[in-house]
Design an enzyme around this catalytic site. Structure first.
Site, PDB file in Angstrom:
ATOM      1  CB  SER A 198      23.451   1.673  13.466  1.00 46.29           C
ATOM      2  OG  SER A 198      21.896   1.667  13.587  1.00 46.29           O
ATOM      3  CG  ASP A 232      -1.800   1.153   1.227  1.00 48.27           C
ATOM      4  OD1 ASP A 232      -1.653   2.125   0.710  1.00 48.27           O
ATOM      5  OD2 ASP A 232      -2.792   1.074   2.384  1.00 48.27           O
ATOM      6  CB  SER A 243      17.735  -0.284  13.906  1.00 45.97           C
ATOM      7  OG  SER A 243      16.506  -0.041  13.020  1.00 45.97           O
ATOM      8  CB  CYS A 272      23.931   7.536  10.917  1.00 42.57           C
ATOM      9  SG  CYS A 272      23.395   6.458   9.821  1.00 42.57           S
ATOM     10  CG  HIS A 316      20.131   9.726  12.281  1.00 43.68           C
ATOM     11  ND1 HIS A 316      20.748  10.007  10.824  1.00 43.68           N
ATOM     12  CD2 HIS A 316      19.751   8.311  12.177  1.00 43.68           C
ATOM     13  CE1 HIS A 316      20.771   8.694  10.334  1.00 43.68           C
ATOM     14  NE2 HIS A 316      20.318   7.889  11.033  1.00 43.68           N
ATOM     15  CB  THR A 349      14.833   3.240   5.169  1.00 39.29           C
ATOM     16  OG1 THR A 349      15.461   1.903   5.194  1.00 39.29           O
ATOM     17  CG2 THR A 349      13.502   3.034   5.605  1.00 39.29           C
ATOM     18  CG  ASN A 354      19.473   7.074   6.219  1.00 41.98           C
ATOM     19  OD1 ASN A 354      20.017   8.235   6.640  1.00 41.98           O
ATOM     20  ND2 ASN A 354      19.711   5.613   6.973  1.00 41.98           N
ATOM     21  CD  GLU A 375      26.560   4.130   7.865  1.00 44.13           C
ATOM     22  OE1 GLU A 375      26.315   2.829   7.773  1.00 44.13           O
ATOM     23  OE2 GLU A 375      25.991   4.662   8.466  1.00 44.13           O
TER      24      GLU A 375
END
Ligand code: HMG
Length: 384
Positions: A308, A29, A201, A111, A233, A152, A275, A79
């Site tokens: 993370s 959806d 996370s 991040c 963030h 994401t 992101n 990263e």
């Protein structure tokens, strides 16, 4: 003396895919991606661009010839490193023709790398007030086609010039940081994509925010009323919203509405990009400063940085008189609006393209500034 962000700019790739179209292609959806994740568009990057071209393009928007002589350090938070040993910072320093009398290196903590650079820059300029530090946060977020993390993804860079008497944001000495060894998102050597426990996370992010927020208020005798806005963030825009809402039971409805209004202003650009990993918090800051009609000099902005693995840090800064004059909202909106839309098949094809093996010499035809023009023996050569 005050130290902080004197100039700031972002750069994102020239291509995007529409999230509603992606949802349909994935049999989901569209409101899951548009509302549940909170993203409208996702940046897509061609193989001829990388963290160096993103970072160089962002920094080129803010640096003058005089700045290039006064910079003592080039710090790149990423990263998405392209080399186990060689730093992306020295390549960007050379591409931008910054004085070679600099200290240049890369910083990594998921991040958080951009924030690590910003804090090191602040401390350096406090000790060397006549010098400047260039901080670049640059990344490409890829989880894989059809993966849980696919909606994401994103890509882009933010460049910040840190100086004495900054003209945008004076950084306060109020950082509260918290580290814990958690496997919520990690990318072991040799893996193209991260391994991620997505729901863990989200939980660690929210717990981390609440922990450093409460600790900061206790240590500095502050409350939400001391902040004109809170920025987060933004791995996807629903994430920061959930973190902000996690403190709503503790604050009045009027304060909730005030902070939520600013939050909406801070996510306008991220909604269109996705992101940026290290750059996401700072893209949110730019979006807030360029789109807010209520912020004024002296206002305190809170920043929540998360990496993370995991580290959470909350710190703040005060807006400087005339800060709006240092920003470029019209250019930034045009840069986002003028990107080329890819359909899902085109996105998948661009996503799947990769650079040839290191020892195969290959030339490319991307003529945009700082794009990769050749690769040979593991060396990337860039347009200048
Ligand atoms: P998922 O399992 O696909 O999604 O994973 P979900 O089922 O949890 O649904 C997401 C939201 O959409 C939910 O809302 C649903 O209710 C809603 P929530 O409960 O969260 O409020 N939803 C809908 N809403 C409206 N209409 C609908 C509808 N359907 C569902 N029809 C997840 C989502 C984010 C976990 C996944 O995409 C993922 O693993 N992403 C990567 C990890 C990530 O971004 N984590 C964020 C925190 S960690 C971090 O920020 C660090 C990071 O940037 C890396 C670093 O530090 O280097 C990632």
């Amino acid at each position: 003396m005050t130290v902080g962000i004197d100039k700031i700019a972002f750069h994102v790739p020239d291509y995007f895919v529409d999230m509603a179209e992606l949802a349909v292609a994935r049999g989901v959806d569209p409101n899951k991606f548009l509302i549940g994740i909170g993203q409208d568009k996702m940046a897509v990057i061609p193989k001829t661009q990388d963290i160096i071209t993103l970072g160089a393009n962002a920094a080129a928007k803010i640096l003058t010839a005089a700045d290039k002589k006064e910079i003592d350090m080039v710090l790149v938070g990423t990263e998405t490193g392209i080399d186990y040993s060689k730093s992306a910072a020295v390549v960007i320093q050379q591409l931008l023709d910054i004085s070679p009398f600099v200290r240049s290196y890369e910083l990594k903590h998921a991040c958080y790398g951009g924030t690590a650079g910003l804090q090191q820059a602040k401390e350096y300029v406090l000790n060397h007030p006549d010098r400047k530090v260039l901080v670049i946060a640059t990344d490409i977020s890829k989880y894989g086609l059809n993966s849980g993390g696919e909606p994401t993804q994103g890509a882009g860079a933010v460049a910040m010039l840190v100086t004495n008497n900054p003209r945008i944001l004076e950084l306060s000495d109020d950082n509260v940081f918290y580290s814990e060894n958690v496997y919520d998102f990690w990318r072991p050597n040799g893996h193209d994509y991260p391994l991620v426990d997505g729901h863990l996370s989200n939980d660690i992010y929210i717990e981390g925010f609440k922990r450093v927020w409460h600790e900061s208020n206790q240590r500095h005798q502050r409350s939400e009323k001391d902040y004109a806005a809170l920025t987060f963030h933004l791995p996807y825009t629903k994430m920061g919203r959930k973190a902000l809402q996690s403190i709503f039971p503790e604050i009045s409805e009027a304060e909730q509405n005030r902070l939520m209004e600013c939050y909406e202003e801070s996510i306008l650009y991220s909604r269109q990009v996705g992101n940026l990993y290290t750059g996401s918090l700072y893209l949110g800051l730019i979006s807030l400063l360029e789109n807010s009609t209520s912020l004024k000099a002296g206002d305190r902005i809170g920043l929540f940085s998360y990496g993370s693995g995991a580290i959470s840090e909350f710190f703040s800064g005060r807006l400087v008189e005339g800060f709006k004059e240092q920003l470029q909202p019209a250019k930034d909106e045009a840069a986002l609006a003028e990107r080329q839309q890819l359909n899902v098949a085109e996105y998948e094809a661009m996503f799947a393209e990769s650079l040839p093996e290191d020892d195969v010499e290959t030339e490319f035809s991307d003529s945009t500034p700082y794009a990769i023009r050749k690769i040979a023996q593991g060396i990337r050569y860039y347009n200048q």
